[in-house]
Write a protein that holds these residues in place. Structure first.
Motif, PDB file in Angstrom:
ATOM      1  N   GLN A  72      85.029  18.142 -86.123  1.00 25.52           N
ATOM      2  CA  GLN A  72      83.916  18.501 -85.250  1.00 25.52           C
ATOM      3  C   GLN A  72      83.335  17.245 -84.609  1.00 25.52           C
ATOM      4  O   GLN A  72      82.925  16.311 -85.305  1.00 25.52           O
ATOM      5  N   LEU A  73      83.300  17.205 -83.281  1.00 29.17           N
ATOM      6  CA  LEU A  73      82.695  16.082 -82.584  1.00 29.17           C
ATOM      7  C   LEU A  73      81.190  16.302 -82.477  1.00 29.17           C
ATOM      8  O   LEU A  73      80.723  17.430 -82.300  1.00 29.17           O
ATOM      9  N   VAL A  74      80.430  15.205 -82.556  1.00 27.57           N
ATOM     10  CA  VAL A  74      78.973  15.288 -82.480  1.00 27.57           C
ATOM     11  C   VAL A  74      78.472  14.339 -81.398  1.00 27.57           C
ATOM     12  O   VAL A  74      79.167  13.396 -80.994  1.00 27.57           O
ATOM     13  N   ASN A  75      77.254  14.615 -80.934  1.00 29.24           N
ATOM     14  CA  ASN A  75      76.599  13.764 -79.956  1.00 29.24           C
ATOM     15  C   ASN A  75      75.327  13.207 -80.569  1.00 29.24           C
ATOM     16  O   ASN A  75      74.554  13.932 -81.197  1.00 29.24           O
ATOM     17  N   THR A  76      75.080  11.908 -80.374  1.00 30.76           N
ATOM     18  CA  THR A  76      73.937  11.267 -81.032  1.00 30.76           C
ATOM     19  C   THR A  76      72.895  10.733 -80.057  1.00 30.76           C
ATOM     20  O   THR A  76      71.903  10.162 -80.481  1.00 30.76           O
ATOM     21  N   GLY A  77      73.114  10.884 -78.756  1.00 29.75           N
ATOM     22  CA  GLY A  77      72.172  10.368 -77.764  1.00 29.75           C
ATOM     23  C   GLY A  77      71.672  11.461 -76.848  1.00 29.75           C
ATOM     24  O   GLY A  77      72.376  12.441 -76.577  1.00 29.75           O
ATOM     25  N   LEU A  78      70.444  11.305 -76.355  1.00 32.66           N
ATOM     26  CA  LEU A  78      69.836  12.324 -75.511  1.00 32.66           C
ATOM     27  C   LEU A  78      70.618  12.531 -74.221  1.00 32.66           C
ATOM     28  O   LEU A  78      70.932  13.659 -73.848  1.00 32.66           O
ATOM     29  N   ALA A  79      70.958  11.440 -73.531  1.00 34.18           N
ATOM     30  CA  ALA A  79      71.658  11.544 -72.246  1.00 34.18           C
ATOM     31  C   ALA A  79      73.130  11.202 -72.364  1.00 34.18           C
ATOM     32  O   ALA A  79      73.822  11.073 -71.353  1.00 34.18           O
ATOM     33  N   GLN A  80      73.609  11.075 -73.589  1.00 29.18           N
ATOM     34  CA  GLN A  80      74.968  10.577 -73.786  1.00 29.18           C
ATOM     35  C   GLN A  80      76.029  11.531 -73.242  1.00 29.18           C
ATOM     36  O   GLN A  80      77.013  11.084 -72.638  1.00 29.18           O
ATOM     37  N   GLN A  81      75.862  12.806 -73.436  1.00 30.79           N
ATOM     38  CA  GLN A  81      76.870  13.754 -72.946  1.00 30.79           C
ATOM     39  C   GLN A  81      76.970  13.712 -71.423  1.00 30.79           C
ATOM     40  O   GLN A  81      78.077  13.788 -70.870  1.00 30.79           O
ATOM     41  N   PHE A  82      75.838  13.597 -70.758  1.00 30.91           N
ATOM     42  CA  PHE A  82      75.867  13.517 -69.291  1.00 30.91           C
ATOM     43  C   PHE A  82      76.551  12.233 -68.837  1.00 30.91           C
ATOM     44  O   PHE A  82      77.376  12.250 -67.910  1.00 30.91           O
ATOM     45  N   VAL A  83      76.218  11.110 -69.493  1.00 34.40           N
ATOM     46  CA  VAL A  83      76.833   9.829 -69.127  1.00 34.40           C
ATOM     47  C   VAL A  83      78.340   9.876 -69.362  1.00 34.40           C
ATOM     48  O   VAL A  83      79.132   9.412 -68.527  1.00 34.40           O
ATOM     49  N   ILE A  84      78.752  10.448 -70.487  1.00 30.13           N
ATOM     50  CA  ILE A  84      80.179  10.567 -70.774  1.00 30.13           C
ATOM     51  C   ILE A  84      80.864  11.472 -69.757  1.00 30.13           C
ATOM     52  O   ILE A  84      81.996  11.208 -69.330  1.00 30.13           O
ATOM     53  N   HIS A  85      80.179  12.538 -69.352  1.00 32.71           N
ATOM     54  CA  HIS A  85      80.719  13.436 -68.327  1.00 32.71           C
ATOM     55  C   HIS A  85      80.978  12.670 -67.037  1.00 32.71           C
ATOM     56  O   HIS A  85      82.048  12.792 -66.419  1.00 32.71           O
ATOM     57  N   VAL A  86      80.014  11.845 -66.625  1.00 27.82           N
ATOM     58  CA  VAL A  86      80.170  11.075 -65.387  1.00 27.82           C
ATOM     59  C   VAL A  86      81.305  10.069 -65.515  1.00 27.82           C
ATOM     60  O   VAL A  86      82.163   9.952 -64.620  1.00 27.82           O
ATOM     61  N   LYS A  87      81.343   9.322 -66.626  1.00 30.60           N
ATOM     62  CA  LYS A  87      82.389   8.316 -66.820  1.00 30.60           C
ATOM     63  C   LYS A  87      83.777   8.946 -66.850  1.00 30.60           C
ATOM     64  O   LYS A  87      84.722   8.439 -66.232  1.00 30.60           O
ATOM     65  N   THR A  88      83.898  10.053 -67.566  1.00 30.14           N
ATOM     66  CA  THR A  88      85.197  10.716 -67.663  1.00 30.14           C
ATOM     67  C   THR A  88      85.648  11.244 -66.308  1.00 30.14           C
ATOM     68  O   THR A  88      86.827  11.121 -65.941  1.00 30.14           O
ATOM     69  N   ALA A  89      84.705  11.821 -65.553  1.00 31.13           N
ATOM     70  CA  ALA A  89      85.037  12.336 -64.225  1.00 31.13           C
ATOM     71  C   ALA A  89      85.481  11.210 -63.299  1.00 31.13           C
ATOM     72  O   ALA A  89      86.450  11.363 -62.535  1.00 31.13           O
ATOM     73  N   MET A  90      84.822  10.057 -63.370  1.00 27.37           N
ATOM     74  CA  MET A  90      85.200   8.943 -62.511  1.00 27.37           C
ATOM     75  C   MET A  90      86.561   8.372 -62.917  1.00 27.37           C
ATOM     76  O   MET A  90      87.348   7.963 -62.048  1.00 27.37           O
ATOM     77  N   CYS A  91      86.842   8.340 -64.219  1.00 25.25           N
ATOM     78  CA  CYS A  91      88.173   7.895 -64.665  1.00 25.25           C
ATOM     79  C   CYS A  91      89.259   8.811 -64.131  1.00 25.25           C
ATOM     80  O   CYS A  91      90.308   8.348 -63.659  1.00 25.25           O
ATOM     81  N   PHE A  92      89.018  10.119 -64.191  1.00 19.46           N
ATOM     82  CA  PHE A  92      89.975  11.056 -63.636  1.00 19.46           C
ATOM     83  C   PHE A  92      90.073  10.906 -62.124  1.00 19.46           C
ATOM     84  O   PHE A  92      91.148  11.101 -61.535  1.00 19.46           O
ATOM     85  N   GLY A  93      88.953  10.583 -61.491  1.00 23.57           N
ATOM     86  CA  GLY A  93      88.980  10.347 -60.054  1.00 23.57           C
ATOM     87  C   GLY A  93      89.875   9.181 -59.692  1.00 23.57           C
ATOM     88  O   GLY A  93      90.652   9.251 -58.725  1.00 23.57           O
ATOM     89  N   VAL A  94      89.810   8.099 -60.472  1.00 24.83           N
ATOM     90  CA  VAL A  94      90.670   6.941 -60.229  1.00 24.83           C
ATOM     91  C   VAL A  94      92.130   7.290 -60.481  1.00 24.83           C
ATOM     92  O   VAL A  94      93.023   6.897 -59.720  1.00 24.83           O
ATOM     93  N   ILE A  95      92.388   8.058 -61.544  1.00 25.96           N
ATOM     94  CA  ILE A  95      93.766   8.459 -61.857  1.00 25.96           C
ATOM     95  C   ILE A  95      94.338   9.330 -60.737  1.00 25.96           C
ATOM     96  O   ILE A  95      95.469   9.116 -60.284  1.00 25.96           O
ATOM     97  N   CYS A  96      93.557  10.297 -60.297  1.00 32.92           N
ATOM     98  CA  CYS A  96      94.041  11.208 -59.249  1.00 32.92           C
ATOM     99  C   CYS A  96      94.242  10.490 -57.914  1.00 32.92           C
ATOM    100  O   CYS A  96      95.135  10.857 -57.140  1.00 32.92           O
ATOM    101  N   SER A  97      93.413   9.489 -57.650  1.00 29.99           N
ATOM    102  CA  SER A  97      93.521   8.769 -56.378  1.00 29.99           C
ATOM    103  C   SER A  97      94.424   7.548 -56.479  1.00 29.99           C
ATOM    104  O   SER A  97      94.568   6.807 -55.493  1.00 29.99           O
ATOM    105  N   SER A  98      95.025   7.307 -57.638  1.00 30.23           N
ATOM    106  CA  SER A  98      95.842   6.109 -57.826  1.00 30.23           C
ATOM    107  C   SER A  98      97.018   6.001 -56.839  1.00 30.23           C
ATOM    108  O   SER A  98      97.309   4.889 -56.378  1.00 30.23           O
ATOM    109  N   PRO A  99      97.697   7.095 -56.472  1.00 34.26           N
ATOM    110  CA  PRO A  99      98.748   6.936 -55.452  1.00 34.26           C
ATOM    111  C   PRO A  99      98.197   6.410 -54.123  1.00 34.26           C
ATOM    112  O   PRO A  99      98.829   5.558 -53.481  1.00 34.26           O
ATOM    113  N   TYR A 100      97.031   6.902 -53.747  1.00 36.94           N
ATOM    114  CA  TYR A 100      96.404   6.424 -52.498  1.00 36.94           C
ATOM    115  C   TYR A 100      95.971   4.969 -52.641  1.00 36.94           C
ATOM    116  O   TYR A 100      96.088   4.192 -51.691  1.00 36.94           O
TER     117      TYR A 100
END
Length: 260
Positions: A72-100
């Motif tokens: 079971q994964l847990v979250n320990t910070g108030l805004a941590q899930q949102f920050v992780i959501h943004v970071k993960t989305a941007m990482c996927f954005g870089v991966i998807c745009s890597s050919p370009y």
């Protein structure tokens, strides 16, 4: 063009790269459920790697196919899930745009190359990019799941319960994926060093035993577990890449030097 005109062209390319990466990241951010269904899949016992291992184990008369684990994964910070959501989305954005991204960088450099050099660079960059994707896939489907299962379920005592944070899970996944992607660039780097005259296939064959020791050390760093099976799973592709590098250096560099 002048130096400043070159900088202006580079600035335009960087702006386009950032814009495309941000757009892809925003799209990934909007599809939160689908994004984290992919990211969090290796933590579930129904992941394809675990199912395959369970099947192989049952065929060998070991652990049954319905054996599994739960973390079971847990979250320990108030805004941590949102920050992780943004970071993960941007990482996927870089991966998807890597050919370009690769295309824009090549487009900036290509005017300074001759036609033969341009064809050479296309092959090398394309092969290196493909190897990086293969390394990332190996990490996601094989290395990280085995590492996570071992570390996530390891206990020094039954009285101690593991509480794996979401941040730890995401950072480990990204770090291992990046590390395996870089490791899979061994053939390209070997070819480049051979072209520069720093390496030869005879040298690589002579120091094969030393290379195996280094490979085992690197594999131990990438997978910080005491599980010998996981260590070998990481070390075997690296060793095969080393052998492939010897063949590539011999065919593409050593043979050309002998002809000259």
């Amino acid at each position: 063009m002048t130096f400043w005109e070159h900088l202006d062209v580079l600035r335009s390319a960087i702006v386009r790269i950032i814009a495309v990466a941000v757009v892809c990241g925003i799209v990934a951010f909007m599809f939160k459920d689908e994004l984290f269904a992919i990211v969090l899949a290796p933590k579930d016992q129904g992941f394809v790697t675990y199912r395959l291992l369970f099947c192989l184990s049952s065929l060998a008369g070991g652990e049954s196919a319905d054996g599994g684990f739960f973390v079971q994964l847990v979250n320990t910070g108030l805004a941590q899930q949102f920050v992780i959501h943004v970071k993960t989305a941007m990482c996927f954005g870089v991966i998807c745009s890597s050919p370009y991204i690769v295309y824009q960088l090549f487009r900036f450099v290509s005017p300074a190359l001759y036609a033969a050099e341009r064809r050479y660079v296309v092959r090398v960059v394309g092969f290196g990019y493909l190897l990086f994707l293969v390394g990332a896939a190996v990490s996601y489907f094989l290395v990280f799941p085995l590492t996570f299962r071992f570390l996530g379920t390891y206990q020094v005592s039954g009285e101690v319960t593991n509480m794996i944070t979401l941040e730890s899970y995401i950072s480990t996944l990204m770090t291992m994926t990046l590390a395996m992607g870089i490791v899979f660039e061994i053939p390209v780097l070997s070819w480049l060093f051979a072209k520069l005259g720093f390496l030869s296939s005879a040298f690589m064959r002579r120091y094969r035993k030393h290379a195996i020791v280094i490979i085992l050390i690197v594999a131990a760093v990438i997978t910080p577990t005491s599980d010998v099976f996981t260590l070998l799973v990481v070390a075997l592709p690296m060793y095969l890449l080393y052998e492939l590098s010897i063949v590539i250096v011999r065919l593409s560099v050593d043979n050309n030097k002998n002809k000259q």
